[in-house]
Write a protein that holds these residues in place. Structure first.
Motif, short mmCIF file in Angstrom:
data_model
loop_
_atom_site.label_atom_id
_atom_site.label_comp_id
_atom_site.label_asym_id
_atom_site.label_seq_id
_atom_site.Cartn_x
_atom_site.Cartn_y
_atom_site.Cartn_z
N LEU A 1 0.84 -1.20 0.00
CA LEU A 1 0.00 0.00 0.00
C LEU A 1 0.87 1.25 0.00
CD1 LEU A 1 -2.57 -1.08 2.76
CD2 LEU A 1 -2.99 -1.00 0.29
N SER B 1 -8.65 5.78 1.01
CA SER B 1 -9.58 4.65 0.97
C SER B 1 -10.89 5.04 1.63
CB SER B 1 -8.96 3.43 1.67
OG SER B 1 -8.62 3.75 3.00
N GLN C 1 -2.88 5.89 -0.72
CA GLN C 1 -3.94 4.88 -0.86
C GLN C 1 -4.64 4.64 0.46
OE1 GLN C 1 -2.43 1.24 -2.47
NE2 GLN C 1 -4.47 0.33 -2.78
N LEU D 1 -7.69 -4.09 2.88
CA LEU D 1 -6.66 -3.88 1.86
C LEU D 1 -5.38 -4.52 2.37
CD1 LEU D 1 -7.26 -0.09 1.01
CD2 LEU D 1 -8.06 -2.09 -0.30
#
Length: 409
Positions: free
Chosen positions: A8, A16, A12, A25
């Motif tokens: 990640l 999210s 990100q 994730l």
């Protein structure tokens, strides 16, 4: 072939968005970011238990409090534990419990645990002295510290002012007592080792002070001086009783009527009161029986033979006799505890059996079996010794106004 997971990015993670259902994730190496419908983002480490081989999760904290970099570092630590055969969750739970116990196990709370054991092996007065010294010199600044945080430099700094005041004997006693607390903590597994071992070595040592006393030949001077000093009659009687019985100040001050057997002419001090923790039998002479008769109108029916003038239900202060000795002009010459030495010297000079003399003074033979044997064997010898000692005192008191008088022939 294992599925490759793309790590990640911070962007990100930040961008999210929550969805209708909870989702995760992956960052790789078992690290997951779990996003709930309410928007909460939590870091999870998913791993295989090293023993059961079952999949387990352990929370690492909430984003943004725990950043991506921090979550990865925590994951690295967890993976290391798993590789060593340690379950990360159990490890963390144990650590939290240990930290909680460390906070609860302060120096004072541990000292209280130790003291509950210690007080059973010493007299009540000595126990009070132990606790009072810790309350005065240790607990005010150090009592609330976790026991594991107590280090030698901290305690040394605390006791330096006492040393500078010249209270070297107090420093020595406090060092001994705090050491006992730390040894107890070590034995209980609260700390790994005692950091205060030999701490007394960094302080100046007190000079050995011999108990102030006088030669037996000067006993008549003491008896005359004491007969002239202005004091309560109960205190004067306690002085004579302590001298005739060769007892320690606290043993005399705390004497109880229930301990006296006039038929057997015996005073039995229970072991709980004695320095060496064994019953002490004292043959009563004509003179000591006279002194007890003198006290009957004052205290018979109460617990203590020599009651406190302020609190009749309690006993006389163990230093009352010492205070009168000072007022009689004997300050720096004699202390009340030193009266035992007068008797010891006189009895040894007279040539009495040394073992019997030691028993008269409640000096216990280290061999317990021999001690019990001697206690029975020498009781009659001790009656003769105590009778001689009382006569010796009365002879030295021929010119003094004393309570105990020679028995008419």
């Amino acid at each position: 072939m294992a599925k490759s997971i793309k790590p990640l990015s911070t962007t990100q993670v930040s961008k999210s968005k929550p969805q209708d259902k909870e989702y995760s994730l992956g960052d790789g190496n078992g690290l997951l970011l779990r996003i709930k419908p309410n928007g909460t983002k939590s870091w999870i480490f998913n791993y295989t238990h090293p023993v059961t081989k079952k999949r387990k999760n352990i929370g690492l904290g909430v984003f943004p409090d725990i950043t991506l970099a921090s979550a990865r570092e925590k994951t690295r630590e967890m993976r290391q534990l798993v590789a060593e055969g340690i379950d990360p969750k159990t490890h963390r739970d144990n650590k939290l419990v240990a930290e909680q116990l460390a906070v609860e196990d302060t120096l004072k709370t541990v000292a209280m645990e130790w003291f509950e054991l210690k007080r059973d092996s010493v007299s009540s007065d000595y126990a009070d002295d132990i606790w009072r010294s810790l309350e005065l010199h240790i607990f005010p600044n150090l009592g609330q510290l976790p026991i594991r945080d107590i280090l030698a430099p901290t305690v040394i700094k605390q006791l330096r002012p006492l040393e500078q005041q010249g209270s070297l004997e107090t420093v020595k006693r406090v060092c001994q007592r705090i050491n006992e607390v730390m040894i107890y903590a070590t034995n209980m597994g609260k700390i790994e080792a005692n950091p205060l071992a030999d701490i007394k070595q960094v302080f100046r040592k007190p000079k050995t002070m011999h108990m102030k006393t006088i030669e037996p030949k000067n006993l008549s001077f003491l008896m005359n001086a004491m007969s002239k000093v202005n004091t309560k009659m109960a205190t004067r009687c306690a002085f004579e009783f302590q001298l005739h019985t060769l007892t320690r100040p606290v043993e005399c001050a705390t004497a109880e009527w229930s301990e006296i057997d006039t038929d057997k002419r015996l005073w039995v001090i229970p072991k709980e009161k004695m320095k060496m923790k064994r019953d002490h039998k004292i043959p009563l002479t004509d003179a000591t029986l006279q002194l007890l008769e003198f006290m009957k109108p004052i205290s018979f029916g109460q617990q203590y033979i020599f009651p406190s003038s302020k609190t009749p239900s309690s006993h006389m202060n163990s230093q009352s006799v010492n205070a009168v000795i000072k007022r009689a002009g004997m300050a720096g010459i004699l202390v009340s505890h030193g009266m035992r030495s007068i008797g010891s010297t006189a009895l040894n000079e007279q040539g009495f059996d040394k073992d019997a003399i030691e028993l008269c003074l409640a000096h216990v033979d280290q061999n317990t079996i021999r001690d019990i044997y001697n206690n029975a064997e020498y009781l009659e010898k001790r009656r003769n010794i105590m009778a001689w000692w009382s006569d010796y005192i009365l002879t030295a008191s021929f010119n003094a106004n004393t309570i105990a008088k020679p028995t008419p022939a």
